[in-house]
Design an enzyme around this catalytic site. Structure first.
Site, short mmCIF file in Angstrom:
data_model
loop_
_atom_site.label_atom_id
_atom_site.label_comp_id
_atom_site.label_asym_id
_atom_site.label_seq_id
_atom_site.Cartn_x
_atom_site.Cartn_y
_atom_site.Cartn_z
N TYR A 32 0.83 -1.20 0.00
CA TYR A 32 0.00 0.00 0.00
C TYR A 32 0.86 1.25 0.00
O TYR A 32 2.07 1.20 0.24
CB TYR A 32 -0.95 0.01 1.21
N ARG A 100 -8.35 -21.06 -0.32
CA ARG A 100 -7.34 -20.43 0.53
C ARG A 100 -6.09 -21.30 0.52
O ARG A 100 -6.08 -22.39 1.10
CB ARG A 100 -7.86 -20.27 1.96
N HIS A 102 -1.66 -20.91 0.65
CA HIS A 102 -0.56 -19.96 0.84
C HIS A 102 0.16 -19.66 -0.47
O HIS A 102 0.65 -18.56 -0.69
CB HIS A 102 0.45 -20.49 1.87
N LYS A 149 6.54 -1.93 2.16
CA LYS A 149 5.34 -1.28 2.71
C LYS A 149 4.16 -2.25 2.56
O LYS A 149 3.25 -2.06 1.74
CB LYS A 149 5.08 0.06 2.03
N1 PDD Z 1 3.04 5.43 7.57
N2 PDD Z 1 7.70 3.93 8.86
C1 PDD Z 1 6.52 3.29 8.93
C2 PDD Z 1 6.46 1.96 9.62
C3 PDD Z 1 5.36 3.87 8.36
O1 PDD Z 1 4.18 3.22 8.42
C4 PDD Z 1 5.46 5.14 7.74
C5 PDD Z 1 4.28 5.81 7.11
C6 PDD Z 1 6.71 5.78 7.70
C7 PDD Z 1 6.91 7.10 7.02
O2 PDD Z 1 6.84 6.96 5.61
P1 PDD Z 1 6.38 8.15 4.67
O3 PDD Z 1 7.24 9.30 4.99
O4 PDD Z 1 6.61 7.62 3.31
O5 PDD Z 1 4.93 8.41 4.98
C8 PDD Z 1 7.80 5.13 8.26
C9 PDD Z 1 1.88 5.76 6.79
C10 PDD Z 1 1.63 7.21 6.61
C11 PDD Z 1 0.68 4.93 7.19
O6 PDD Z 1 0.88 3.73 7.33
O7 PDD Z 1 -0.43 5.45 7.31
#
Ligand code: PDD
Length: 285
Positions: A32, A100, A102, A149
């Protein structure tokens, strides 16, 4: 009425339906992004989309469409949802299979979902207006791929709640050796003797876009020494200033760690200069 994007179509949020067999739901199997925008202008749109491409690559998925097509979706969502202070959330999962399992499914279309949500007004570089954050420290108990992410955010959620349960806003995370990684939803900067320190990028932290933009601006500004290096908890405890960075917070000052003041317990001068620089230049990215 919020307009969202789901699998090729724009529709009201109430009409957006996803299968319970979606791997995003069953396994947290997805990537995401959250992109901030104010009055129709995004901050770091391309770096965010590029990070999404890299994240998908890291888990063996292609970008479902090219970056320009994603950019067009973001722009349309901002327009359709009123161009206010909007966060744009984009989620790509490995799709919904009929069983389902993995194992990665074969011939299953990815699910692509994007929506906007209201965010607070732009942070301002003003000591009297900014919120001073209170944080606790904790051992980082997440997995070893924090650079991705991923929508599997349970580890982050548990650490965030740990901070909330202690009456704080965030949790600073330290690895087994006592070195700072990041916070549950932000990156972390530590300031000591006019040096700006932040942990180097590796598997222990997300390559935050705000972190990247701020480092770029500070390096070009060339006024203070900057180092991306390992930071031990003992250094964090005697820091002059600590900042949290994220897309929604920009640069947020921390005034208390584990119930003790950070520096003199007030929002610092270097924070003021850094947030001012960020406010001035953020739309150039
Ligand atoms: N969070 N580290 C983590 C674990 C994060 O979830 C986020 C951002 C950041 C900062 O990343 P950035 O500067 O790209 O937003 C660092 C977002 C905003 C969220 O999960 O809502």
């Amino acid at each position: 009425m919020t307009i969202v994007f789901l699998n090729g179509e724009f529709m009201p949020m109430a009409d957006a339906k996803i299968s319970p067999m979606d791997r995003g739901f069953l396994f947290g199997d997805g990537i995401y992004e959250v992109i901030p925008s104010y009055a129709g202008r995004c901050i770091g749109l391309l770096p965010h989309l590029q990070r999404m491409k890299l994240g998908l690559q890291a888990i063996g998925m292609p970008l479902p469409m090219d970056i320009n097509a994603l950019k067009t979706i973001v722009e349309r969502l901002i327009r359709d949802n009123g161009k206010g202070n909007l966060g744009i959330y984009i989620h790509v999962s490995r799709g919904a299979d009929i069983k389902r399992s993995h194992a990665y499914p074969v011939n299953v279309a990815q699910t692509v979902f994007a929506f906007t949500f209201e965010i607070p007004p732009e942070p301002v570089a003003d000591k009297s207006l900014v919120k001073g954050y209170k944080v606790i420290s904790a051992q980082d108990l997440r997995w070893k791929r924090c650079q991705v992410k991923s929508t599997s955010l349970l580890g982050n959620v548990l650490h965030f709640q740990q901070g909330q349960d202690a009456g704080c806003h965030e949790t600073l995370l330290f690895n087994q050796e006592g070195y700072l990684t990041e916070a549950s939803a932000c990156n972390v900067f530590v300031i000591k003797n006019n040096c700006i320190l932040t942990p180097p990028l590796d598997h222990q932290l997300l390559p935050g876009i705000t972190r990247h933009l701020l480092l770029d601006m500070l390096k070009q500004d060339n006024k203070l020494h900057i180092a991306e290096r390992a930071i031990h908890i003992d250094e964090v405890r005697c820091a002059d200033e600590i900042w949290l960075t994220s897309s929604s917070k920009e640069v947020a000052p921390v005034i208390e760690l584990d119930g003790k003041p950070v520096g003199d317990g007030k929002v610092g001068d270097i924070w003021l200069a850094a947030q001012r620089l960020f406010s001035q230049q953020k739309y150039q990215y």
